[in-house]
Design an enzyme around this catalytic site. Sequence first.
Site, PDB file in Angstrom:
ATOM      1  N   PRO A  11       0.933  -1.176  -0.025  1.00 48.52           N
ATOM      2  CG  PRO A  11      -0.103  -1.347   2.142  1.00 48.52           C
ATOM      3  CD  PRO A  11       0.635  -1.996   1.366  1.00 48.52           C
ATOM      4  CG  ASN A  12      -0.351   4.442   1.335  1.00 50.12           C
ATOM      5  OD1 ASN A  12      -1.121   4.819   0.668  1.00 50.12           O
ATOM      6  ND2 ASN A  12      -0.521   3.692   2.490  1.00 50.12           N
ATOM      7  NE  ARG A  19       3.788   6.940   2.477  1.00 49.89           N
ATOM      8  CZ  ARG A  19       4.017   5.857   2.946  1.00 49.89           C
ATOM      9  NH1 ARG A  19       4.599   5.046   2.114  1.00 49.89           N
ATOM     10  NH2 ARG A  19       3.938   5.555   4.006  1.00 49.89           N
ATOM     11  CE1 TYR A  24       8.523   5.185   2.217  1.00 52.07           C
ATOM     12  CE2 TYR A  24       7.511   7.357   3.105  1.00 52.07           C
ATOM     13  CZ  TYR A  24       7.912   5.996   3.113  1.00 52.07           C
ATOM     14  OH  TYR A  24       7.239   5.452   4.130  1.00 52.07           O
ATOM     15  CG  ASN A  76       8.439  -1.783  -0.011  1.00 56.82           C
ATOM     16  OD1 ASN A  76       7.741  -1.982   0.971  1.00 56.82           O
ATOM     17  ND2 ASN A  76       8.940  -1.016  -0.298  1.00 56.82           N
ATOM     18  CB  ALA A  79       1.448  -0.119   6.028  1.00 62.22           C
ATOM     19  CG  HIS A  82       5.115  -2.647   9.972  1.00 62.13           C
ATOM     20  ND1 HIS A  82       6.432  -2.997  10.113  1.00 62.13           N
ATOM     21  CD2 HIS A  82       4.919  -1.828   9.272  1.00 62.13           C
ATOM     22  CE1 HIS A  82       7.125  -2.329   9.491  1.00 62.13           C
ATOM     23  NE2 HIS A  82       6.114  -1.391   8.858  1.00 62.13           N
ATOM     24  CG  ASP A  89      -0.455 -17.603   7.409  1.00 61.07           C
ATOM     25  OD1 ASP A  89       0.642 -17.859   8.121  1.00 61.07           O
ATOM     26  OD2 ASP A  89      -1.435 -17.576   7.805  1.00 61.07           O
ATOM     27  CD  GLU A 100      10.914  -7.483   5.581  1.00 67.10           C
ATOM     28  OE1 GLU A 100      10.139  -6.662   6.218  1.00 67.10           O
ATOM     29  OE2 GLU A 100      11.113  -8.585   5.923  1.00 67.10           O
ATOM     30  CG  HIS A 102      11.115  -2.384   4.448  1.00 70.10           C
ATOM     31  ND1 HIS A 102       9.597  -2.250   4.413  1.00 70.10           N
ATOM     32  CD2 HIS A 102      11.223  -3.407   4.919  1.00 70.10           C
ATOM     33  CE1 HIS A 102       9.198  -3.503   4.929  1.00 70.10           C
ATOM     34  NE2 HIS A 102      10.241  -4.168   5.156  1.00 70.10           N
ATOM     35  CB  ILE A 103      11.862   2.913   0.166  1.00 69.76           C
ATOM     36  CG1 ILE A 103      11.380   2.228  -1.185  1.00 69.76           C
ATOM     37  CG2 ILE A 103      12.532   4.343  -0.322  1.00 69.76           C
ATOM     38  CD1 ILE A 103      10.179   2.929  -1.731  1.00 69.76           C
ATOM     39  CB  THR A 104      12.457   4.618   4.874  1.00 72.55           C
ATOM     40  OG1 THR A 104      11.638   3.427   5.481  1.00 72.55           O
ATOM     41  CG2 THR A 104      12.049   5.548   4.009  1.00 72.55           C
ATOM     42  NE  ARG A 109       9.617   5.827   8.610  1.00 68.51           N
ATOM     43  CZ  ARG A 109       8.722   5.473   7.587  1.00 68.51           C
ATOM     44  NH1 ARG A 109       8.977   4.564   6.700  1.00 68.51           N
ATOM     45  NH2 ARG A 109       7.422   6.249   7.560  1.00 68.51           N
ATOM     46  NE  ARG A 113       6.275   3.854   9.902  1.00 67.31           N
ATOM     47  CZ  ARG A 113       5.418   3.637   9.009  1.00 67.31           C
ATOM     48  NH1 ARG A 113       5.248   2.683   8.176  1.00 67.31           N
ATOM     49  NH2 ARG A 113       4.804   4.972   8.887  1.00 67.31           N
TER      50      ARG A 113
END
Length: 150
Positions: A11-12, A19, A24, A76, A79, A82, A89, A100, A102-104, A109, A113
Amino acid sequence: MAQTIYVLNGPNLNMLGVREPAKYGSATLKDVESLCADTCKRFGLDMVFRQSNIEGELVTFIQEARINKASGIVINPAAYTHTSVAILDALTLTELPVIEIHITNVHQRESFRHHSYVSKVARGVLAGFGVQGYALAIEGLAGMIGAKER
């Protein structure tokens, strides 16, 4: 026949470039897709690139990777990292190598997170490299599945 990897985005991430650019960056999801396609090409990999704001749709994409005999998944989950036992599953049942991304740096954070359900099944985790982390994730996955740089 070329090996196929799935690059999945939660999402997002469709709002990249708009954003919080201070966090980001200015790259769009289309830019990320191009970066991933270029990296896959270097290793002779085919790519399925998807994004969804809907948890169940991401689960369906993950299941599709198994059904279509993909060689691995770069994800990625944003949200959902978490919160989503359903994504954990689905990734577990694929029995595919998972990276996995993550950009940040999520560990710099908010404390909520710092926990990742996805990390429990991921063979590798990249965080904090900006969108370049996607290329690093694909390079790592390529090595795991025996794809050689051309």
